[in-house]
Design a protein around this motif. Structure first.
Motif, mmCIF file in Angstrom:
data_model
loop_
_atom_site.group_PDB
_atom_site.id
_atom_site.type_symbol
_atom_site.label_atom_id
_atom_site.label_comp_id
_atom_site.label_asym_id
_atom_site.label_seq_id
_atom_site.Cartn_x
_atom_site.Cartn_y
_atom_site.Cartn_z
ATOM 1 N N UNK A 71 9.500 38.494 -0.110
ATOM 2 C CA UNK A 71 9.834 38.215 -1.661
ATOM 3 C C UNK A 71 9.622 36.841 -1.945
ATOM 4 N N UNK A 72 8.854 36.508 -2.944
ATOM 5 C CA UNK A 72 8.928 35.116 -3.415
ATOM 6 C C UNK A 72 9.557 35.269 -4.882
ATOM 7 N N UNK A 73 10.660 34.230 -4.807
ATOM 8 C CA UNK A 73 11.588 34.118 -5.874
ATOM 9 C C UNK A 73 11.161 32.771 -6.657
ATOM 10 N N UNK A 74 11.216 32.716 -8.198
ATOM 11 C CA UNK A 74 10.864 31.774 -8.957
ATOM 12 C C UNK A 74 11.083 32.050 -10.467
ATOM 13 N N UNK A 75 11.019 31.062 -11.218
ATOM 14 C CA UNK A 75 11.276 31.184 -12.471
ATOM 15 C C UNK A 75 9.949 31.165 -13.341
ATOM 16 N N UNK A 76 8.911 30.415 -12.859
ATOM 17 C CA UNK A 76 7.871 30.109 -13.621
ATOM 18 C C UNK A 76 6.667 31.368 -13.414
ATOM 19 N N UNK A 77 6.619 32.109 -14.432
ATOM 20 C CA UNK A 77 5.413 33.273 -14.509
ATOM 21 C C UNK A 77 4.103 32.845 -13.755
ATOM 22 N N UNK A 78 3.555 31.728 -14.387
ATOM 23 C CA UNK A 78 2.348 31.344 -14.011
ATOM 24 C C UNK A 78 2.040 30.814 -12.449
ATOM 25 N N UNK A 79 2.960 29.949 -12.116
ATOM 26 C CA UNK A 79 3.185 29.287 -10.964
ATOM 27 C C UNK A 79 3.760 30.202 -9.872
ATOM 28 N N UNK A 80 4.640 31.049 -10.007
ATOM 29 C CA UNK A 80 5.415 31.738 -9.080
ATOM 30 C C UNK A 80 5.050 33.223 -9.009
ATOM 31 N N UNK A 81 5.314 33.927 -9.969
ATOM 32 C CA UNK A 81 5.506 35.389 -10.330
ATOM 33 C C UNK A 81 3.949 35.900 -10.082
ATOM 34 N N UNK A 82 3.063 35.601 -10.873
ATOM 35 C CA UNK A 82 1.714 36.319 -10.823
ATOM 36 C C UNK A 82 0.736 35.978 -9.635
ATOM 37 N N UNK A 83 0.848 34.475 -9.213
ATOM 38 C CA UNK A 83 0.113 34.197 -8.107
ATOM 39 C C UNK A 83 0.692 35.026 -6.693
ATOM 40 N N UNK A 84 2.023 35.100 -6.704
ATOM 41 C CA UNK A 84 2.602 35.727 -5.584
ATOM 42 C C UNK A 84 2.434 37.249 -5.643
ATOM 43 N N UNK A 85 2.279 37.626 -6.681
ATOM 44 C CA UNK A 85 2.005 39.178 -6.926
ATOM 45 C C UNK A 85 0.739 39.613 -6.445
ATOM 46 N N UNK A 86 -0.283 38.580 -6.816
ATOM 47 C CA UNK A 86 -1.691 38.728 -6.380
ATOM 48 C C UNK A 86 -2.104 38.387 -4.947
ATOM 49 N N UNK A 87 -1.193 37.700 -4.304
ATOM 50 C CA UNK A 87 -1.213 37.568 -2.878
ATOM 51 C C UNK A 87 -0.608 38.737 -2.086
ATOM 52 N N UNK A 88 0.043 39.890 -2.855
ATOM 53 C CA UNK A 88 0.521 40.850 -2.051
ATOM 54 C C UNK A 88 1.984 40.801 -1.805
ATOM 55 N N UNK A 89 2.474 39.707 -2.252
ATOM 56 C CA UNK A 89 4.121 39.632 -1.853
ATOM 57 C C UNK A 89 4.768 40.427 -2.843
ATOM 58 N N UNK A 90 5.914 40.825 -2.490
ATOM 59 C CA UNK A 90 6.928 41.217 -3.323
ATOM 60 C C UNK A 90 7.516 40.076 -4.439
ATOM 61 N N UNK A 91 8.119 40.226 -5.641
ATOM 62 C CA UNK A 91 8.286 39.225 -6.485
ATOM 63 C C UNK A 91 9.773 39.531 -7.164
ATOM 64 N N UNK A 92 10.311 38.370 -7.287
ATOM 65 C CA UNK A 92 11.552 38.215 -8.096
ATOM 66 C C UNK A 92 11.721 37.318 -9.125
#
Length: 213
Positions: free
Chosen positions: A155-176
């Motif tokens: 799981x990748x944890x971050x505050x920034x949708x554009x830098x953290x959430x969306x690219x981590x999700x695109x990479x197949x990671x779980x996201x918080x």
């Protein structure tokens, strides 16, 4: 089952108060002015560095970094820059057997400073160390390599949708998505954030619920 937790740095692990205050002092503008400009660019979905470009049109940010360092006013971090929940949360996650990694968009110098804080983490690395920054896919490929777990166990944890959430999700990671800092608060309830986040949290201590679920 989540085996590896990877955390962003700015406004996830560390407060950005000192960072922006030091820039305002260096540019000789009121701290409130620069803080307001940061808020404005966040609301517009722009990069935080655009606040510096608005405050000083034509600024060469890398050159100013070097000038600040040469003047003895370079980057600095200490325990006071950490959010209160950081050490307890990281310690608790490791006690649960999770691999804990800190990986964010910072300079190599910031990475040295973070490692000097003796955080309870298995690895602390920055975009400056890797030579690639978020939201580039290559950054999250590196995250997958150091995670030592399958992507659906990380799981990748971050505050920034554009830098953290969306690219981590695109990479197949779980996201918080963490409701913290300007980006975290402003975009917390945006439909695209709600749709992309596997979990939405208000504190790092809530990660224990994810690990024990």
């Amino acid at each position: 089952m989540i085996k590896t937790v990877v955390l962003d740095v700015g406004e996830t692990i560390t407060r950005d108060d000192r960072y922006w205050a030091s820039w305002a002092d260096w540019l000789n503008i009121p701290r409130h002015t620069l803080s307001a400009l940061v808020g404005a660019v966040v609301a517009q979905g722009r990069d935080n560095a655009d606040a510096l470009r608005l405050a000083r049109p034509g600024i060469d940010i890398p050159a100013e970094y070097h000038a600040r360092a040469a003047a003895g006013r370079g980057e600095y971090l200490d325990n006071g820059d950490l959010y209160d929940d950081v050490r307890p949360a990281l310690s608790a996650m490791r006690q649960l057997g999770a691999r804990v990694i800190v990986a964010g968009n910072q300079t190599s110098r910031a990475g040295e400073l973070l490692r000097g804080l003796d955080l309870p983490a298995d690895l602390i690395v920055t975009s400056g160390d890797w030579g690639v920054a978020k939201p580039q896919p290559e950054f999250f490929q590196r995250v997958r390599e150091v995670a030592q777990a399958d992507q659906d166990e990380t799981v990748y944890v971050g505050d920034h949708p554009g830098n953290d959430l969306f690219p981590a999700k695109a990479a197949g990671l779980r996201t918080a998505h963490l409701r913290r800092g300007p980006w975290g608060h402003l975009w917390a309830d945006a439909p695209e954030v709600v749709a992309a986040a596997d979990w939405r949290i208000n504190s790092l201590t809530q990660l224990m619920d994810i690990l024990t679920a």
